[in-house]
Design a protein around this motif. Structure first.
Motif, PDB file in Angstrom:
ATOM      1  N   THR A   1       1.213  -1.339  -0.387  1.00 25.38           N
ATOM      2  CA  THR A   1      -0.381  -0.188   0.103  1.00 25.38           C
ATOM      3  C   THR A   1       0.893   1.689   0.185  1.00 25.38           C
ATOM      4  O   THR A   1       0.847   2.336  -0.781  1.00 25.38           O
ATOM      5  N   LEU A   2       2.270   1.113   0.960  1.00 27.36           N
ATOM      6  CA  LEU A   2       2.454   2.483   0.631  1.00 27.36           C
ATOM      7  C   LEU A   2       3.124   2.839  -0.178  1.00 27.36           C
ATOM      8  O   LEU A   2       3.713   4.016  -0.705  1.00 27.36           O
ATOM      9  N   LEU A   3       3.819   1.589  -0.520  1.00 27.72           N
ATOM     10  CA  LEU A   3       4.327   2.002  -1.820  1.00 27.72           C
ATOM     11  C   LEU A   3       3.613   2.661  -2.979  1.00 27.72           C
ATOM     12  O   LEU A   3       4.782   2.901  -3.986  1.00 27.72           O
ATOM     13  N   HIS A   4       2.413   2.529  -3.515  1.00 29.48           N
ATOM     14  CA  HIS A   4       1.334   2.402  -4.569  1.00 29.48           C
ATOM     15  C   HIS A   4       0.624   4.145  -3.841  1.00 29.48           C
ATOM     16  O   HIS A   4       0.002   4.942  -4.482  1.00 29.48           O
ATOM     17  N   ASN A   5       1.385   5.225  -1.984  1.00 33.59           N
ATOM     18  CA  ASN A   5       0.643   5.655  -1.959  1.00 33.59           C
ATOM     19  C   ASN A   5       1.442   6.861  -2.688  1.00 33.59           C
ATOM     20  O   ASN A   5       2.591   6.975  -2.949  1.00 33.59           O
TER      21      ASN A   5
ATOM     22  N   ASP B   1       1.549   9.917  -1.638  1.00 32.95           N
ATOM     23  CA  ASP B   1       2.198  10.921  -1.240  1.00 32.95           C
ATOM     24  C   ASP B   1       3.587  10.677  -0.512  1.00 32.95           C
ATOM     25  O   ASP B   1       4.350  11.773  -0.738  1.00 32.95           O
ATOM     26  N   VAL B   2       3.893   9.099  -0.093  1.00 37.47           N
ATOM     27  CA  VAL B   2       5.069   8.063  -0.747  1.00 37.47           C
ATOM     28  C   VAL B   2       5.189   8.782  -1.259  1.00 37.47           C
ATOM     29  O   VAL B   2       6.852   9.121  -1.139  1.00 37.47           O
ATOM     30  N   LYS B   3       5.083   7.893  -2.783  1.00 36.35           N
ATOM     31  CA  LYS B   3       5.729   8.126  -3.665  1.00 36.35           C
ATOM     32  C   LYS B   3       6.502  10.184  -4.141  1.00 36.35           C
ATOM     33  O   LYS B   3       7.313   9.593  -4.323  1.00 36.35           O
TER      34      LYS B   3
ATOM     35  N   LEU C   1       9.844   8.140  -2.295  1.00 38.80           N
ATOM     36  CA  LEU C   1      10.284   7.501  -3.265  1.00 38.80           C
ATOM     37  C   LEU C   1      10.765   8.130  -4.850  1.00 38.80           C
ATOM     38  O   LEU C   1      11.321   7.576  -5.550  1.00 38.80           O
ATOM     39  N   GLY C   2      10.851   9.366  -4.784  1.00 35.64           N
ATOM     40  CA  GLY C   2      10.679  10.477  -5.906  1.00 35.64           C
ATOM     41  C   GLY C   2      10.665  10.333  -7.217  1.00 35.64           C
ATOM     42  O   GLY C   2      11.069   9.807  -8.215  1.00 35.64           O
TER      43      GLY C   2
END
Ligand SMILES: Nc1ncnc2c1ncn2[C@@H]1O[C@H](COP(=O)(O)OP(=O)(O)OP(=O)(O)O)[C@@H](O)[C@H]1O
Ligand SMILES: [Mg+2]
Lengths: 235, 300
Positions: A221-225, A227-229, A233-234
């Protein structure tokens, strides 16, 4: 297995952790990501007893450890691979490993573990009589992980193990983390700047900003969120 | 040639005593980065304890080697207890204070212990019996070394070997080295740092007490103030060798002892103490970290 509940930690008068709550279950790999200065290292130092929290609770196996001394916390089964590796520079590789097993008395088993580590990291076997301070950064990181494993922890805390390493070493370190988790069922608490790699290896993740958890969820989920991206994740 | 050897033996004898005291400074500094100014007083207390025990034993008719052994053992235990207590009372409460506070506390402790012995005993020099046995075989073989010198140098050499083995191979020794190199990391592998610090004070104090018994027997008199100059000299030796380094303290002590001995023997005895400090200044200009000191590592 580990539960931080409304933890507040200060450096002097500055509050760094503000009502921090994190939960880790047995056998999990969780990762804590966040910008520089968010308080990730401080979180691990609070768990290890080096910078005890001023308020809140840290439970390990249901028992409060927030006022337990660092050596007793190690004895209860928590080991830390600290930020910057912190190898004892003028102890040999072998002595550094011995220090990892400082609280153990089962010499035969210790020997087995050393052999196991030398299989995992053959370069350390080659350098066993060399002083820790003379190793390269990557070798030191292997030694720091090995030293922590020598305590046979049930919970392994890792503070930015990939920091400053080249891509080959980074991959090696993450492979090892996965291996430690699957082979010996060691629970892993991974702090990382390299959010992409961390979320790939972890089961769940927490995002930290200014001493607070702002986001949590499964690693996928976080990988595809979005905001996180954007932030970590740049992408 | 004989004169040279005589001076050399004299230098090694002095150096041995400096070494026994210097180790306490250097080990404590290595672990908690504190200059324990009360360390010279621990040495003085060791000598006084031995004097009292020897006196009591002499009254009860004992003599010879058993007096030396008993007096030394009691002196070692007593001094170790003092060293242990000084740390707990004067330094441990200030562990997280600014660096200046424990230093001032150390100076206070030193003054307190001097005055305590001054009041409990006397300000006069007291005669100290030569507890060290006579070794007649020495005279037959060599003319330039006396029994006391031989015993002082020999005892110190044996102690150095034992200490090296302890530091290098025992669990306690490894914990001490790890703590000296990175205290928090030592805690993070399970070292009880408070215990390591206490052990360091105990070992350093025990060594100083042995030094106190040996030198008091050699010189033949003591008073409450002997810890001051001996402490400064031993501290000089520790800095000379590189403070924090154990082999450095021994080397620094031997170099200092021999320099003093040769300088007074060949130049003039009027400036005995000046040579020590000239040597210190010269070495620190050439090599600021001392003879065997390692460059200070940045602690995180
Ligand atoms: N020993 C200390 N004394 C005072 N302030 C400190 C200390 N250690 C950390 N801090 C402060 O606490 C805050 C959080 O620091 P921390 O090291 O926990 O962050 P971090 O998330 O690990 O950062 P990084 O990703 O750079 O390692 C920072 O503002 C830092 O300046
Ligand atoms: Mg950090």
């Amino acid at each position: 297995m580990l539960r931080l509940h409304n933890v507040q930690t200060f450096h002097g008068n500055v509050q760094v952790l503000k009502d921090l709550s994190i939960e880790v279950s047995e056998g999990e790999i969780i990762t804590l990501i966040g910008a520089n200065g968010a308080g990730k290292t401080t979180t691990l130092m609070s768990i290890s007893g080096i910078v005890p929290p001023r308020a809140g609770e840290i439970l390990f196996d249901g028992k409060p450890i927030q006022n337990v001394s660092p050596d007793d916390i190690v004895a209860s089964g928590i080991s830390l691979v600290p930020e910057g590796r912190r190898i004892f520079p003028r102890l040999t590789v072998m002595e550094n490993l011995d220090m990892g097993a400082f609280l153990r008395r089962d010499n035969a088993e210790i020997k087995k573990d050393v052999n196991h580590i030398f299989e995992l990291f053959p370069i350390l076997a080659e350098r066993r009589h060399q002083q820790g301070g003379t190793l390269s950064g990557g070798e030191q990181q292997m030694l720091a992980i090995s030293r922590a494993l020598m305590a046979r922890p049930r919970l392994l805390l890792l503070d930015e193990p990939s920091l400053g390493l080249g891509p080959i070493f980074v991959k090696l370190i993450f492979d090892i983390i996965r291996k430690i988790n699957t082979e010996s069922r060691t629970t892993i608490f991974l702090v990382e700047q390299n959010a992409h790699m961390a979320l790939k290896v972890a089961h769940r993740g927490y995002v930290m900003e200014n001493g607070r958890i702002t986001l949590e969820g499964s690693a996928d989920t976080l990988l595809h969120n979005e905001d996180v991206k954007k932030a970590y994740l740049g992408i | 040639m004989d004169y040279f050897l005589e001076l050399l033996i004299g230098g090694l004898t002095r150096g041995s005593i400096y070494a026994l005291i210097a180790l306490g400074y250097t080990m404590v500094y290595g672990i908690i980065e504190l200059i324990n100014f009360a360390h010279g007083e621990i040495y003085m207390i060791g000598a006084f304890t031995a004097l009292i025990v020897a006196g009591v034993l002499a009254m009860s008719g004992m003599s010879g080697l058993s007096v030396l052994i008993l007096a030394s053992v009691v002196a070692v235990i007593y001094s170790a207890a003092y060293g242990f207590t000084v740390e707990k009372v004067a330094y441990k409460p200030l562990r997280h204070a600014s660096r200046l506070s424990p230093l001032i506390s150390a100076i206070g402790m030193s003054i307190f212990l001097q005055n305590y012995v001054l009041v409990a005993q006397t300000s006069d020099f007291l005669p100290f019996p030569n507890l060290l046995p006579d070794l007649p075989f020495l005279a037959n073989y060599v003319g330039f070394i006396g029994s006391t010198e031989f015993i002082i140098i020999g005892t110190t050499a044996v102690i150095m070997v034992l200490l090296t083995l302890l530091i290098k191979f025992t669990r306690m020794g490894k914990a001490m080295r790890a703590t000296a190199q990175d205290r928090n990391m030592a805690m993070l592998v399970g070292v009880n740092v408070n215990r390591v610090i206490s052990n360091t004070f105990i070992i350093g104090s025990a060594l100083a007490a042995i030094g106190g018994v040996l030198i008091a027997s050699h010189v033949g008199r003591i008073n409450f103030y002997i810890g001051f100059l001996a402490g400064i000299k031993a501290f000089t030796a520790a800095v000379l060798g590189g403070i924090g380094s154990i082999p450095g303290a021994v080397l620094g002590a031997l170099v200092l002892g021999c320099t003093e001995s040769f300088a007074t023997g060949y130049v003039s005895s009027d400036y005995e103490d000046v040579f020590a400090f000239v040597l210190l200044i010269v070495i620190l200009i050439i090599k600021p970290s001392g003879l065997l000191g390692h460059k200070p590592t940045q602690k995180v």
